[in-house]
Design an enzyme around this catalytic site. Structure first.
Site, PDB file in Angstrom:
ATOM      1  N   GLU A  65       0.837  -1.198   0.000  1.00 31.90           N
ATOM      2  CA  GLU A  65       0.000   0.000   0.000  1.00 31.90           C
ATOM      3  C   GLU A  65       0.875   1.253   0.000  1.00 31.90           C
ATOM      4  OE1 GLU A  65      -3.262   2.008   3.116  1.00 31.90           O
ATOM      5  OE2 GLU A  65      -2.020   0.292   3.708  1.00 31.90           O
ATOM      6  N   LYS A  85      -9.584   2.450  -2.714  1.00 31.27           N
ATOM      7  CA  LYS A  85     -10.044   1.855  -1.463  1.00 31.27           C
ATOM      8  C   LYS A  85     -11.444   2.340  -1.116  1.00 31.27           C
ATOM      9  CE  LYS A  85      -8.540   1.030   3.300  1.00 31.27           C
ATOM     10  NZ  LYS A  85      -7.532   1.343   4.333  1.00 31.27           N
ATOM     11  N   CYS A 129      -5.227  -2.621   2.678  1.00 32.50           N
ATOM     12  CA  CYS A 129      -5.136  -2.491   4.126  1.00 32.50           C
ATOM     13  C   CYS A 129      -6.154  -3.381   4.816  1.00 32.50           C
ATOM     14  CB  CYS A 129      -5.285  -1.017   4.510  1.00 32.50           C
ATOM     15  SG  CYS A 129      -4.936  -0.650   6.250  1.00 32.50           S
TER      16      CYS A 129
END
Length: 581
Positions: free
Chosen positions: A318, A384, A434
């Protein structure tokens, strides 16, 4: 095992009077529940095969709940257990807030304690709900009588526990970390994961524990009855009790055995040729990640790591390239594009997305993973969707709290709930970033709602915020459950660890040591087909739980006897109850 209490409401005692008339439990009762909750943290990673330990702890929890005298004491017992579990299980949040966020130690400790108290509300709610729906909360002055845990009580406990965990994973964007099913990844109940998901595994765990308690209590009662029968020269009670103890024990063993058998079922099948994959771990120090010197160094390092060796797919962590994608140095772009075209390597790299307005302003920042396909000028993009509170967005009214920390990230825009997979040769790859992989229903929905489901899961993350703590192993355990639920391999590229590859059955087939710079080279077989959990998500366990709780509430033996019909029938029934007492 401590003596439980009666679930029968005595004649003429209202629920309100019942709750106020029973004896108060001593303080050590709740302290013991808190210690049991803390011990339950040992069920999770990095403890190997902690699922067996978790079963034993849940047996204690259910037995301890049966000692409570009403919904209030049940809620306090469940809350104490939950607080002990969470304050020891997510203590690494203190590291994030204090060590890396710069928050003062007393404030960080207080924030951890308050957050753990909030999380403990859900097991407290589950215990209170069980107490009501098992007839337990409507006890009268019967707290000195033994409770023989009933079948509807066992199913009510399983259903209330699963509902509480689902709520914890949903309310206020959700935090399902340490959901009880995760400890079963290497335990005997993991086989239920592809059928009903992690909350369903927790449901089965609670049921097995309650049935074990039921068997033990019945067995003890049988021994007491046998001793009484010997003194009175009658053997009838001793013949009945062993059978009552055997049946719940047999069911508990059968359910556990079913979990072991289900873990051998192949819910998905291999598709296309295996992929060669390289997962990169840069080990960039968190305090250097957004420093100008650190940014330049990280981009140069990842350029070298990406172009060092070809593969079908290369994945970075990430925000490995911690700048806006439009600001990525041209040298990096040219080198990576050339490498991809000449070697046939597909590349996924983490960076920051955003839109530049005609006035030159950047709006709608996103935490993104971008994909490079060989011999294509198109740049794929995954944004995301499930953002981290306080790290990627600030909940309303909490700006003051975020200002107490030195966190360089602010409010991000959300990506769509379901986004197009990334194509590697003939295989589709589903991406998450994540802690998005702790929400199994969202990954299942992505697989379910895309026209062609992906065959491989990829998680790009940065756990550098949490140091070398149990958070790293816990997150890997969560990722393994996602593979079990979906029947698909999971690839994890992390900044500091744990970078790993997981096969479609949830087994780790390769991993890098934490806090090292390295590349994990693995071969991964994609799969096709949907597990029952991918097809139905959490709907199955929620529907079953709600139905069983409603039935338990409606037909539990603790219901007041105020609507039985005419007074003559009521009197006859009450006389029968008095005779039993």
């Amino acid at each position: 095992m401590a003596e439980p209490i009666s679930s029968r409401l005595r004649r003429g005692v209202t629920p309100a009077a019942a709750d106020s008339s029973v004896r108060a439990l001593p303080l050590w009762h709740y302290l013991a529940a808190l210690v049991a909750g803390a011990a339950n943290t040992l069920s999770f990673a990095p403890t190997p095969h902690g699922g067996w330990l978790e079963i034993a702890i849940f047996v204690f929890l259910y037995a301890w709940l049966t000692r409570t005298a009403g919904w209030k004491s049940a809620a306090l017992t469940g809350g104490a257990f939950g607080f002990g579990n969470f304050v020891t299980g997510v203590w690494w949040l203190y590291v994030s807030m204090h060590d890396y966020g710069g928050m003062a130690a007393p404030l960080a400790g207080a924030a951890l304690a308050l957050f753990s108290l909030y999380l403990a509300l859900y097991p407290a709610f589950a215990a209170a709900l069980w107490s009501f729906c098992a007839g337990h909360a409507r006890n009268g002055k019967a707290s000195d009588l033994p409770l023989s845990p009933t079948w509807h009580g066992a199913f009510a406990f399983a259903s209330a526990w699963a509902l509480g965990e689902w709520l914890r994973g949903t309310v206020f964007t959700g935090f399902p970390w340490l959901a009880s099913g995760y400890a079963q990844v290497d335990g005997p109940l993991a086989g239920f994961g592809p059928v009903v998901g992690v909350y369903g595994v927790g449901w089965v765990l609670a049921l097995v524990a309650a049935l074990i308690v039921q068997a033990i209590v019945q067995l003890r009662a049988g021994r007491l009855a046998a001793a009484s029968a010997q003194s009175s020269r009658t053997l009838a009670p001793s013949r009945i009790r062993p059978a009552r103890a055997a049946l719940p024990a047999i069911v508990a063993v059968a359910v556990t055995g079913s979990g072991l058998l289900l873990s051998q079922v192949n819910w998905t099948s291999p598709v296309n040729a295996p992929l060669t994959v390289r997962l990169l771990q840069g080990n960039v120090k968190q305090e250097m990640k957004f420093d100008p010197v650190g940014i330049t160094s990280a981009i140069a390092m990842y350029q070298q790591m990406i172009t060092a060796k070809p593969a079908d797919l290369i994945v970075t962590p990430e925000t490995a390239i911690p700048v806006l994608v439009q600001q990525v140095p041209e040298e990096f772009t040219r080198a990576v594009r050339r490498f991809s075209d000449t070697t046939g390597t597909s590349i996924l790299f983490g960076a920051i997305g955003g839109t530049i307005t005609p006035e030159g302003q950047v709006v709608d920042y996103t935490n993104s993973v971008f994909g490079i396909t060989p011999n294509s000028r198109d740049l794929s993009r995954y944004d995301k969707h499930h953002l981290v509170p306080f790290g990627e967005f600030v909940p309303w009214g909490f700006r003051w709290f975020v200002n107490l920390m030195s966190i360089p990230l602010g409010d991000f825009a959300r990506g769509a709930p379901v986004q197009k997979p990334f194509t590697v040769h003939d295989l589709l790859v589903d991406i998450d970033i994540c802690y998005e992989d702790i929400f199994g229903e969202e990954i299942a929905r992505s697989l379910r709602d895309n026209a062609v489901p992906a065959s491989v899961l990829v998680n790009a993350t940065n756990l550098g915020w949490f140091g070398n703590t149990i958070a790293l192993d816990q997150h890997l355990q969560i990722a393994r459950m996602r593979s079990i639920e979906t029947g698909r391999p999971m690839l994890r590229a992390t900044n500091t660890g744990t970078t790993a590859a997981i096969d479609a059955r949830g087994k780790v087939i390769g991993r890098l040591p934490v806090f090292t710079v390295g590349s994990l080279d693995v071969t991964v077989q994609g799969t096709t087909g949907n597990t029952p959990y991918v097809t139905s998500g959490n709907n199955t366990v929620l529907a079953v739980s709600l139905i069983l709780l409603a039935l338990g509430f409606a037909f539990s033996s603790g219901r007041a006897i105020g609507k039985r019909g005419e007074s003559g029938k009521r009197n006859n029934h009450n006389s029968h109850d008095d005779a039993q007492s």
